[in-house]
Design an enzyme around this catalytic site. Structure first.
Site, PDB file in Angstrom:
ATOM      1  N   HIS A 132      27.755 -65.830  14.797  1.00 11.35           N
ATOM      2  CA  HIS A 132      27.224 -65.205  16.011  1.00 11.35           C
ATOM      3  C   HIS A 132      28.343 -64.455  16.732  1.00 11.35           C
ATOM      4  CE1 HIS A 132      24.995 -65.171  19.932  1.00 11.35           C
ATOM      5  NE2 HIS A 132      26.227 -65.249  20.399  1.00 11.35           N
ATOM      6  N   GLU A 133      29.468 -65.114  16.927  1.00 12.36           N
ATOM      7  CA  GLU A 133      30.587 -64.493  17.642  1.00 12.36           C
ATOM      8  C   GLU A 133      31.172 -63.324  16.846  1.00 12.36           C
ATOM      9  OE1 GLU A 133      31.155 -65.030  20.723  1.00 12.36           O
ATOM     10  OE2 GLU A 133      29.858 -66.792  20.853  1.00 12.36           O
ATOM     11  N   GLU A 192      22.724 -60.659  22.898  1.00 11.65           N
ATOM     12  CA  GLU A 192      22.717 -62.065  22.469  1.00 11.65           C
ATOM     13  C   GLU A 192      21.683 -62.285  21.369  1.00 11.65           C
ATOM     14  OE1 GLU A 192      24.815 -64.630  23.089  1.00 11.65           O
ATOM     15  OE2 GLU A 192      25.944 -63.077  24.145  1.00 11.65           O
TER      16      GLU A 192
END
Length: 162
Positions: A42-43, A83
């Site tokens: 995700h990051e 996000e």
């Protein structure tokens, strides 16, 4: 990837000359291997898609147009969409969306320190002006993606292939 000596579970992408993913000791203690890998995925997607720069632009745009009511909705909406994108792309890259959903649920029990809000994988997610999507919606989307990525069952014993 750099390790931060903090008890709170924390993961965040930091752009700049040397893009870095900061991961706290608390995150390693809280998540299992698959959850940690999907969180890092995700990051990594935030870095790949240059979200830090995009979010700075969005924030500056919102501040310059402080008199425009639209800008008050634009900045939080941009952050929420980034996000969702990082969730989906990180989950797809590891092939384990359910592990990211599990990590988000675990991390929601011990929210990020206030100074990391806007940078970490989770943050306050209440209302229309929140920069983070609701946890329930993120988990729902990830579990749906998990179902979509699951291989179709093959023929059962006794069935002929055509």
């Amino acid at each position: 990837v750099a390790l931060v000596d903090r008890d709170e579970p924390l993961a965040m992408a930091v752009a700049g000359r040397t893009p870095t993913i900061l991961v706290s000791r608390g995150l390693f203690e809280r998540l299992d291997r698959e959850e940690l890998e999907t969180t890092l995925g995700h990051e990594l997607m935030h870095l790949k898609h240059r979200d830090a720069e995009f979010k700075v632009f969005s924030r500056v745009f919102s501040r310059i147009l402080f008199f425009d009511p639209f800008s008050k909705f634009f900045d939080p909406a941009v952050h929420r969409e980034r996000e969702y994108l990082a969730d989906e792309m990180g989950a797809r890259s590891t092939g384990r969306p359910a592990a990211l959903a599990s990590a988000l649920v675990k991390l929601s029990d011990s929210p990020s320190p206030k100074e990391a809000w806007g940078l970490s994988i989770l943050g306050p997610s209440k209302g229309l002006f929140s920069r983070y999507p609701p946890l329930e919606e993120r988990v729902r989307r990830l579990l749906l993606l998990s179902d979509l990525l699951r291989p179709a069952p093959g023929p059962t014993a006794g069935e002929e292939r055509r």
